[in-house]
Design a protein around this motif. Sequence first.
Motif, mmCIF file in Angstrom:
data_model
loop_
_atom_site.group_PDB
_atom_site.id
_atom_site.type_symbol
_atom_site.label_atom_id
_atom_site.label_comp_id
_atom_site.label_asym_id
_atom_site.label_seq_id
_atom_site.Cartn_x
_atom_site.Cartn_y
_atom_site.Cartn_z
ATOM 1 N N UNK A 128 7.995 47.642 60.516
ATOM 2 C CA UNK A 128 9.168 47.593 61.392
ATOM 3 C C UNK A 128 10.060 48.821 61.291
ATOM 4 N N UNK A 129 9.624 49.860 60.608
ATOM 5 C CA UNK A 129 10.420 51.085 60.544
ATOM 6 C C UNK A 129 9.771 52.144 61.426
ATOM 7 N N UNK A 130 10.573 53.158 61.819
ATOM 8 C CA UNK A 130 10.033 54.217 62.661
ATOM 9 C C UNK A 130 9.612 53.672 64.016
ATOM 10 N N UNK A 131 8.325 53.803 64.328
ATOM 11 C CA UNK A 131 7.755 53.215 65.532
ATOM 12 C C UNK A 131 6.992 51.968 65.121
ATOM 13 N N UNK A 132 7.571 50.792 65.293
ATOM 14 C CA UNK A 132 6.949 49.547 64.810
ATOM 15 C C UNK A 132 5.570 49.324 65.429
ATOM 16 N N UNK A 133 4.683 48.743 64.630
ATOM 17 C CA UNK A 133 3.337 48.452 65.114
ATOM 18 C C UNK A 133 2.707 47.381 64.246
ATOM 19 N N UNK A 134 1.799 46.596 64.866
ATOM 20 C CA UNK A 134 1.022 45.617 64.110
ATOM 21 C C UNK A 134 0.023 46.376 63.250
ATOM 22 N N UNK A 135 0.031 46.111 61.956
ATOM 23 C CA UNK A 135 -0.846 46.827 61.036
ATOM 24 C C UNK A 135 -2.226 46.187 60.969
ATOM 25 N N UNK A 136 -2.270 44.869 60.881
ATOM 26 C CA UNK A 136 -3.544 44.162 60.862
ATOM 27 C C UNK A 136 -3.296 42.688 61.096
ATOM 28 N N UNK A 137 -4.375 41.975 61.326
ATOM 29 C CA UNK A 137 -4.291 40.525 61.423
ATOM 30 C C UNK A 137 -5.467 39.920 60.678
ATOM 31 N N UNK A 138 -5.244 38.757 60.108
ATOM 32 C CA UNK A 138 -6.266 38.050 59.334
ATOM 33 C C UNK A 138 -6.565 36.719 60.007
#
Length: 528
Positions: free
Chosen positions: A286-296
């Motif tokens: 959630x810092x900088x340019x937020x993005x989904x990192x992974x999903x399980x």
Amino acid sequence: MMIVGGGAGTSQAADFLTAQQATRLGLVEAWRRQTEVPAGVQSMVDQQIYVHAENPREYVEVVAVKSVPKPSNGGEADAVNEAAKPIENGAAPPKNVLVRIPTDRVDAHGRAIGKSEAERLAKNEIRRLKRRGIEAKMETRMVPRVCLYTLGNDGTLECRDAESGESIWMVRVGVKRLGYKAIGVGESFVSVVNGGNLLRIDATNGELIQQQRTINVPIFGAINAGDFAVIATIQNGIEGYPLYDTSQLPFRERVAGRALALPVKAPGSTRIAWGTDQGFVYCMETSGEPSVMFRLNTDGIVSARIAAASDDRFFFGSEAGQVYGIKGTRTGQVLWSRPYGEPFYNQPIVAGDQLLIRSTYGSLYSLGLDDGISTWQDAASNIDELVGTIGDKLYVTTLSGAFAVLDLETGKQVESFPGIRPQRLLRNSKTDRLYLIGKTGAVQCLRSIDADLPIISEGHGEAKKGEEKEEKKEEEKKPAESNDFGAPPASDPFAAPGADPFAAPGADPFAAPGGGEDPFGADPFGGM
């Protein structure tokens, strides 16, 4: 041996521990105050503890150079000579603190005395002690400020000192008829969801800074993480609204499934995690340019809030009885996964190196954070809610309507009070304090007898640090180690070698179930 104070579920049940009951547990009532809620505990929307590291409390202490002999007549030195507990893991050892003067102590005119006045008072005390043959010196200590935030269903938002119960500020926010949801608390701001509006409140004085409409309808409320106030929406999405840089645009991410609980932020981090009704657990930066990192893709739906620990670790149990420990990295590292055969619908808590997780059958398991293996010979039974931990004790309520204490090392019950039944529990994993809520909305704060300063849990109360991007890059370049799923080094822990790391071979990793529209293909700020 038990203290009986009224049958479980009867009108004689009390909300709080008495002084005698607290003493039996090695506790003392630090304070008891009435919160400003309109109609008692049922009108309380949310209540949270937050440790403000960037706005600490400063103390000037008078510390004995040598051990002070205990007067035989129980004199003044006996009353003030107590060992101060370390305020944080790894802090300095206990000291002989004779006098502790807060620099924000209020004088007769209602103003803080300041550091210079606190030092003057400390010097006077040192001279007085010297005449009695006691050598002492002056030291300064900074302690993270711990605050208790409460939101009522009429929009009353208050902030109290969680160590003294004294009110810091109170305001009325939003429009009552629109309703309220869980608040997000951070170092500088409090985020309040009021209908489809997001209100940004100054955490230092309660001033309304900004009010804006959310793109979609929030489900649970807000969480302040990184640079954003983050909300889960009813349209299978996650949205974030900037807290600091108002020129920055909000972000919006589509995910597979609707969030089942409010996301959780790892302590001392900007990464969050949550579960969805499609059987996935997502991790997001959630810092900088937020993005989904992974999903399980989990074995069974994860419907409760996730527990978080330092070093970007998240822990949760599923409805199928599987318990997981993961680390929030770009490669989605699974630390461990263990089957326990009972469905889990409650949020676990982290206590030191233990994960405490309750099944829907009332069985409480203690698992090692490193491997997920049970640390107790048998699970504790008849457990309803987890209240918190102090030292080597775990405080819970039972299915039979009692307030009980378990030994953290063994899980065995050491004390039970059938006549005590708090109306609401404020789970606190940030400090060594217990908070019980009564039917009128009053709060009782309990602490260990000798713990006059709070011990802050690992990861909480740490001042914001610069982003260590290079270190993270190096970490993410390292080959993944072999894991519980049998994946070889350098392979993704969620799939077979060569497969898409987030989904079954050949499948679109982020497509909607049944081959629907790609949820990430749409304009992030367009219609859904």
